[in-house]
Design a protein around this motif. Structure first.
Motif, PDB file in Angstrom:
ATOM      1  N   TYR A  45       1.375  -1.399   4.126  1.00 52.82           N
ATOM      2  CA  TYR A  45       0.890  -2.776   4.340  1.00 52.82           C
ATOM      3  C   TYR A  45       1.203  -3.601   3.088  1.00 52.82           C
ATOM      4  O   TYR A  45       0.914  -3.173   1.964  1.00 52.82           O
ATOM      5  CB  TYR A  45      -0.619  -2.727   4.605  1.00 52.82           C
ATOM      6  CG  TYR A  45      -1.299  -4.069   4.802  1.00 52.82           C
ATOM      7  CD1 TYR A  45      -0.917  -4.923   5.849  1.00 52.82           C
ATOM      8  CD2 TYR A  45      -2.325  -4.470   3.952  1.00 52.82           C
ATOM      9  CE1 TYR A  45      -1.555  -6.125   6.027  1.00 52.82           C
ATOM     10  CE2 TYR A  45      -2.968  -5.679   4.127  1.00 52.82           C
ATOM     11  CZ  TYR A  45      -2.580  -6.515   5.169  1.00 52.82           C
ATOM     12  OH  TYR A  45      -3.218  -7.713   5.342  1.00 52.82           O
ATOM     13  N   CYS A 105      -6.967  -1.084   0.327  1.00 55.88           N
ATOM     14  CA  CYS A 105      -6.047  -1.599   1.350  1.00 55.88           C
ATOM     15  C   CYS A 105      -6.873  -1.962   2.576  1.00 55.88           C
ATOM     16  O   CYS A 105      -7.570  -1.119   3.134  1.00 55.88           O
ATOM     17  CB  CYS A 105      -5.005  -0.552   1.713  1.00 55.88           C
ATOM     18  SG  CYS A 105      -4.006  -1.051   3.137  1.00 55.88           S
ATOM     19  N   ASN A 107       0.055   4.097   0.829  1.00 54.97           N
ATOM     20  CA  ASN A 107      -0.373   4.980   1.924  1.00 54.97           C
ATOM     21  C   ASN A 107       0.191   4.557   3.274  1.00 54.97           C
ATOM     22  O   ASN A 107       0.694   5.362   4.037  1.00 54.97           O
ATOM     23  CB  ASN A 107      -1.903   4.995   1.962  1.00 54.97           C
ATOM     24  CG  ASN A 107      -2.441   6.041   2.918  1.00 54.97           C
ATOM     25  OD1 ASN A 107      -1.949   7.170   2.933  1.00 54.97           O
ATOM     26  ND2 ASN A 107      -3.431   5.674   3.710  1.00 54.97           N
ATOM     27  N   CYS A 108       0.122   3.218   3.568  1.00 56.28           N
ATOM     28  CA  CYS A 108       0.514   2.771   4.911  1.00 56.28           C
ATOM     29  C   CYS A 108       1.627   1.720   4.899  1.00 56.28           C
ATOM     30  O   CYS A 108       2.108   1.318   5.944  1.00 56.28           O
ATOM     31  CB  CYS A 108      -0.694   2.224   5.659  1.00 56.28           C
ATOM     32  SG  CYS A 108      -1.249   0.609   5.075  1.00 56.28           S
ATOM     33  N   CYS A 142       0.838  -1.194   0.000  1.00 57.21           N
ATOM     34  CA  CYS A 142       0.000   0.000   0.000  1.00 57.21           C
ATOM     35  C   CYS A 142       0.885   1.262   0.000  1.00 57.21           C
ATOM     36  O   CYS A 142       1.766   1.392   0.851  1.00 57.21           O
ATOM     37  CB  CYS A 142      -0.904  -0.003   1.236  1.00 57.21           C
ATOM     38  SG  CYS A 142      -1.841   1.523   1.433  1.00 57.21           S
ATOM     39  N   CYS A 184      -5.524   0.139   5.933  1.00 57.61           N
ATOM     40  CA  CYS A 184      -5.843   1.556   6.175  1.00 57.61           C
ATOM     41  C   CYS A 184      -7.138   1.961   5.475  1.00 57.61           C
ATOM     42  O   CYS A 184      -7.531   3.128   5.542  1.00 57.61           O
ATOM     43  CB  CYS A 184      -4.696   2.449   5.723  1.00 57.61           C
ATOM     44  SG  CYS A 184      -4.463   2.517   3.944  1.00 57.61           S
TER      45      CYS A 184
HETATM   46 ZN   LIG Z   1      -2.821   0.932   3.442  1.00 58.52          ZN
END
Ligand SMILES: [Zn+2]
Length: 573
Positions: free
Chosen positions: A148, A156, A145-146, A143, A159
């Motif tokens: 993961y 995801c 963004n995070c 991901c 998040c």
């Molecule tokens: Zn994420």
């Protein structure tokens, strides 16, 4: 006599369903079908397995089977479980049937003719190692963004950020794990639902009697945001209905199949056609249920489903039918359900949390589950299964109230009068009072059952059972027998006849117990008690019967505790 077409939302093929799925469509649909048949109506009750799409392909690959073979086996498994629960389908079809292939292609052809299909070019991820395009959720990666590392191409899980497959860092195929992926241009067909918005809106507005749960979901999809959106009806898959325009090839669509949401509801019609073929009947026999130009004008069509299926049944499937421009039957009433939760949480197929249909039947007879599930159906809100409530409900309603009445009356008669309906005596005030009460209650039961008010029906039925017990307490034939044996005989004769009425009224809820009672009473007279006083004289003096085995055993605390642990998850397949 009415003609009633009933369909239950069709369960997906890749696994055994839990009790929440059962009470959300198939079971209440069966209740209604059995009731309507019991009242002398002509019923066509249809269900099927929903077999196409990626999840079926992946489930088959996981067990190393060709997908067609996997689906055939799972269909058999689901059929047997349905029989175990006494689901009285006239036909349990398969969306992979040749009939559904043909009808789905037919509808697509008609929609194209009417200008309701659009061809759209899209970019999609192709996996060289898998030799196929991958749906967004079958692409995994990290991901952005995070961080993961098991985020899916659509979202995801960690998040909850909505993603595009191209957003993922180090994307790989969730099917093979391969990283040899490429973004390619591919063409898909879209159903132009948006052009039918006003027509759908008008149609839904005309359904004044539909449950609010049904219409509010439909309205939300019609009007929220940009309103009803066009939907893709094709997929780059091997397993499914090949894209064709009626009987003809569809240029540019070679190797593609229809998206499962498009072909699944059409299976309601196809399954009725499968029923005709399986029973050696001509096409006219199924068409009279579905074509308003071939006799379906007087059919009442009722659908049962969980709330998650409402958008497809109020908008997408009607769009297919209306858009075809042909006189197919549209649904008259949609009965939708909220969710059943399990013991403080949710049922979970992936975690094996809760009771699955095969497990339920392995520990207790179908009637126990049918009674609890229906009497606690999630109608006005979500409801919850707890073992304590299940135990209390079965022990009280089924064993103490209904079972006890049948047992007391038949055993007392056997010991004092023998195993035949006793003669002598006439009805007195207690009997007249009972007849008056039961008459009112049966009429209320009919109203609730006709309106598909499942919980209200169950509670009225329970009240009818209770009335018999209360009558027995007041009439006290065991006391009267010493002083006025004729009065005791009249009381028992009425009670034996009341047992038959119970079997008739209860059959839609607990068909096995009903059949056991009828066998013990040595009668097959399932006539509905339209006139209660007359129905209470159906079994004449001298009619032989036998004392049935215990109808419902009680659930013990130790069993309840054992099952609580057993079904807390994790299910191991
Ligand atoms: Zn994420």
């Amino acid at each position: 006599m009415e003609r009633i077409l009933i369909t239950s939302a069709i369960p997906y093929i890749n696994g055994i369903k839990h009790l929440g799925n059962l009470v959300g469509s198939q079971l209440p649909a069966d209740l209604y079908a059995r009731y309507m048949r019991g009242r002398g109506n002509e019923v066509m009750f249809i269900c099927a397995t929903d077999e196409h799409g990626t999840p079926a392909e992946l489930a088959a690959a996981k067990v190393g089977q060709p997908v067609a073979e996997f689906c055939a086996e799972m269909h058999k498994v689901q059929s047997e479980i349905a029989e175990g629960f006494r689901l009285s389908f006239d036909h349990f079809g398969r969306s992979s049937s040749p009939q559904n292939h043909k009808l789905t292609q037919h509808f697509a052809g008609k929609l194209a003719e009417n200008g309701l299909i659009e061809e759209v070019s899209e970019k999609q991820v192709y996996s060289h190692a898998d030799g196929r395009f991958l749906p967004d959720r079958y692409i995994e990666g990290t991901c952005p963004n995070c961080g993961y590392d098991k985020a899916r191409g659509d979202q995801c899980e960690n998040c909850t950020k909505q993603l595009e497959p191209t957003d993922l860092i180090d994307p790989r195929s969730a099917v093979s794990g391969s990283t040899d992926l490429e973004v390619r241009e591919t063409k898909h067909l879209y159903l132009r639902q948006s052009t039918l918005r006003d027509k759908l809106d008008e149609w839904i507005n005309s359904k004044k009697d539909w449950p609010i749960l049904t219409t509010s979901i439909a309205k939300k999809w019609l009007h929220d945001g940009d309103g009803l959106r066009d939907r893709g009806i094709t997929r780059d898959l091997h397993w499914g209905v090949p894209v064709k325009k009626g009987d003809e090839d569809w240029p540019g669509m070679e190797g593609k199949v229809f998206y499962v949401w498009f072909d699944a509801p059409i299976e309601y019609i196809a399954a009725t056609s499968e029923w005709a073929e399986a029973n050696g009947k001509p096409d006219a026999c199924w068409q009279r249920w579905w074509r308003t130009d071939m006799g379906a004008d007087d059919v009442k069509y009722v659908q049962f489903m969980g709330k998650d299926n409402v958008p497809f049944h109020t908008l997408s499937f009607p769009a297919t039918i209306m858009g075809s421009g042909e006189p197919w039957k549209l649904v008259d009433y949609i009965k939708s359900f909220n969710y059943l939760n399990y013991d403080g949480g949710q049922f979970s197929t992936s975690q094996g949390r809760g009771v699955f249909m095969d497990q339920a039947l392995s520990i207790l007879p179908a009637d126990y589950w049918r009674w609890w599930l229906l009497s606690h159906a999630p109608e006005s809100s979500d409801s919850e299964f707890t073992w304590e409530n299940f135990q209390a409900s079965v022990n009280k309603d089924l064993a103490d109230v209904l079972g006890n009445f049948v047992s007391r009356v038949t055993k007392f008669c056997r010991s004092k009068f023998g195993e035949a309906v006793p003669e002598g005596g006439t009805n007195g005030p207690d009997e007249e009072k009972l007849i008056a009460e039961i008459t009112i209650r049966i009429r209320a039961y009919e109203t609730h059952m006709g309106a598909m008010e499942v919980r209200k029906s169950a509670s009225e039925l329970r009240a009818i059972w209770v009335a018999g017990n209360e009558y027995l307490q007041t009439a006290a034939p065991w006391a009267k027998f010493k002083t006025d044996p004729d009065a005791a005989a009249a009381s028992i004769r009425l009670s034996l006849n009341l047992i038959r009425i119970y079997a008739v009224l209860s059959a839609p809820f607990i068909p096995d117990a009903s059949a056991t009672i009828m066998a013990a009473l040595k009668t097959d007279d399932m006539d509905w008690p339209n006139d209660v006083a007359a129905a209470l004289e159906t079994l004449p003096a001298g009619h032989a019967f036998e004392v049935p085995d215990v109808l419902f055993g009680k659930i013990l605390d130790e069993d309840r505790e054992k099952w609580q642990v057993q079904f807390a998850g994790v299910r191991k397949d």
